[in-house]
Design a protein around this motif. Structure first.
Motif, PDB file in Angstrom:
ATOM      1  N   ARG A   1       0.770  -1.119   0.171  1.00 31.44           N
ATOM      2  CA  ARG A   1      -0.057  -0.124  -0.094  1.00 31.44           C
ATOM      3  C   ARG A   1       0.752   1.323  -0.107  1.00 31.44           C
ATOM      4  NH1 ARG A   1      -5.671  -0.194   0.157  1.00 31.44           N
ATOM      5  NH2 ARG A   1      -5.500   1.833   0.775  1.00 31.44           N
ATOM      6  N   ILE A   2       1.888   1.332   0.900  1.00 31.35           N
ATOM      7  CA  ILE A   2       2.669   2.319   0.802  1.00 31.35           C
ATOM      8  C   ILE A   2       3.539   2.574  -0.444  1.00 31.35           C
ATOM      9  CG2 ILE A   2       5.211   3.212   1.859  1.00 31.35           C
ATOM     10  CD1 ILE A   2       3.986   1.945   4.665  1.00 31.35           C
ATOM     11  N   ALA A   3       3.909   1.370  -1.089  1.00 34.67           N
ATOM     12  CA  ALA A   3       4.607   1.703  -2.528  1.00 34.67           C
ATOM     13  C   ALA A   3       3.594   2.084  -3.523  1.00 34.67           C
ATOM     14  CB  ALA A   3       5.062   0.223  -2.945  1.00 34.67           C
ATOM     15  N   ASP A   4       2.549   2.069  -3.312  1.00 39.03           N
ATOM     16  CA  ASP A   4       1.255   2.563  -4.283  1.00 39.03           C
ATOM     17  C   ASP A   4       1.627   2.135  -5.637  1.00 39.03           C
ATOM     18  OD1 ASP A   4      -1.100   4.078  -4.833  1.00 39.03           O
ATOM     19  OD2 ASP A   4       0.364   5.929  -5.480  1.00 39.03           O
ATOM     20  N   ILE A   5       1.417   0.668  -5.746  1.00 36.71           N
ATOM     21  CA  ILE A   5       1.954   0.109  -6.910  1.00 36.71           C
ATOM     22  C   ILE A   5       0.535  -0.150  -7.619  1.00 36.71           C
ATOM     23  CG2 ILE A   5       3.837  -1.276  -6.360  1.00 36.71           C
ATOM     24  CD1 ILE A   5       2.301  -3.559  -5.767  1.00 36.71           C
ATOM     25  N   GLY A   6      -0.541  -0.098  -7.139  1.00 41.73           N
ATOM     26  CA  GLY A   6      -1.717   0.076  -7.723  1.00 41.73           C
ATOM     27  C   GLY A   6      -2.693  -0.943  -7.022  1.00 41.73           C
ATOM     28  N   SER A   7      -4.032  -0.775  -7.374  1.00 44.20           N
ATOM     29  CA  SER A   7      -4.865  -1.874  -6.694  1.00 44.20           C
ATOM     30  C   SER A   7      -4.991  -3.108  -7.104  1.00 44.20           C
ATOM     31  CB  SER A   7      -6.261  -0.910  -6.564  1.00 44.20           C
ATOM     32  OG  SER A   7      -6.614  -0.842  -7.916  1.00 44.20           O
ATOM     33  N   PHE A   8      -4.616  -3.128  -8.586  1.00 40.59           N
ATOM     34  CA  PHE A   8      -4.780  -4.589  -9.301  1.00 40.59           C
ATOM     35  C   PHE A   8      -3.499  -5.660  -8.640  1.00 40.59           C
ATOM     36  CE2 PHE A   8      -3.170  -7.177 -12.594  1.00 40.59           C
ATOM     37  CZ  PHE A   8      -4.529  -7.931 -13.012  1.00 40.59           C
ATOM     38  N   VAL A   9      -2.383  -5.133  -8.551  1.00 47.32           N
ATOM     39  CA  VAL A   9      -1.468  -5.825  -7.777  1.00 47.32           C
ATOM     40  C   VAL A   9      -1.640  -6.248  -6.392  1.00 47.32           C
ATOM     41  CG1 VAL A   9       1.174  -6.089  -7.362  1.00 47.32           C
ATOM     42  CG2 VAL A   9       0.331  -5.107  -9.687  1.00 47.32           C
ATOM     43  N   THR A  10      -2.135  -5.302  -5.723  1.00 45.21           N
ATOM     44  CA  THR A  10      -2.770  -5.506  -4.368  1.00 45.21           C
ATOM     45  C   THR A  10      -3.602  -6.578  -4.169  1.00 45.21           C
ATOM     46  OG1 THR A  10      -1.752  -3.025  -3.769  1.00 45.21           O
ATOM     47  CG2 THR A  10      -3.316  -4.325  -2.138  1.00 45.21           C
TER      48      THR A  10
END
Length: 167
Positions: free
Chosen positions: A66-75
């Protein structure tokens, strides 16, 4: 030391099949001796604590995503992957307590079981509430082996040269 003294120091070894030890329990599952109940409690508490600690580590990893903000799809993909692998690992571990798993299948599922380690720990916890994990399977195999051994021994008992001949 004479041969007679040496013979008295030799312990009697039981004949027939020996029970297979279970991890954390040894062979205490046969007659529930040697701290069997305490071991079951310890295994249950230990596996639940390990599962809780694992979930905490996964929570920290999730926060890192979440902190890395890689996107909701990957999360979402990561969460679904861990949930699915944990469910499959739970099912596989649970079924391994009642039937021997196929070694080839076990080898092919090694990665999935590693990712789903939380499911395996929970299966271990739930099974240890009722018995030592794998006890039912080991008890059935040991009973069958003892039965087959008794059949073999009773058929061959006695010295055949001393048998009375029928006229």
């Amino acid at each position: 030391m004479s041969a007679a003294e040496n013979d008295t120091n030799v312990p009697d070894t039981p004949t027939g099949p020996r029970p297979e030890p279970i991890r954390f329990f040894g062979t205490t599952w046969v007659d529930h001796s040697g701290g069997y109940a305490a071991r079951r409690v310890g295994v249950a508490v230990g596996s639940l604590a390990a599962a809780a600690a694992s979930c905490l580590v996964l929570r920290i990893a999730y926060q890192g995503l979440r902190i890395a903000d890689i996107g909701s799809f990957v999360t979402v993909l990561t969460v679904v992957m861990f949930a699915t692998c944990s469910a499959l690992a739970f099912r596989h571990t649970w079924s391994a307590f009642t039937a021997r798993p196929d070694p080839d299948r076990q080898a092919s599922l090694r990665g999935l079981l590693t990712i789903g380690f939380v499911g395996s720990l929970l299966a271990y916890f739930f099974r240890s509430l009722t018995e030592a994990p794998g006890e039912k399977l080991h008890r059935a195999e040991y009973g069958k082996a003892r039965e087959e051994y008794e059949k073999r021994v009773t058929r061959r008992s006695g010295n055949p040269s001393k048998k009375r001949r029928r006229s």
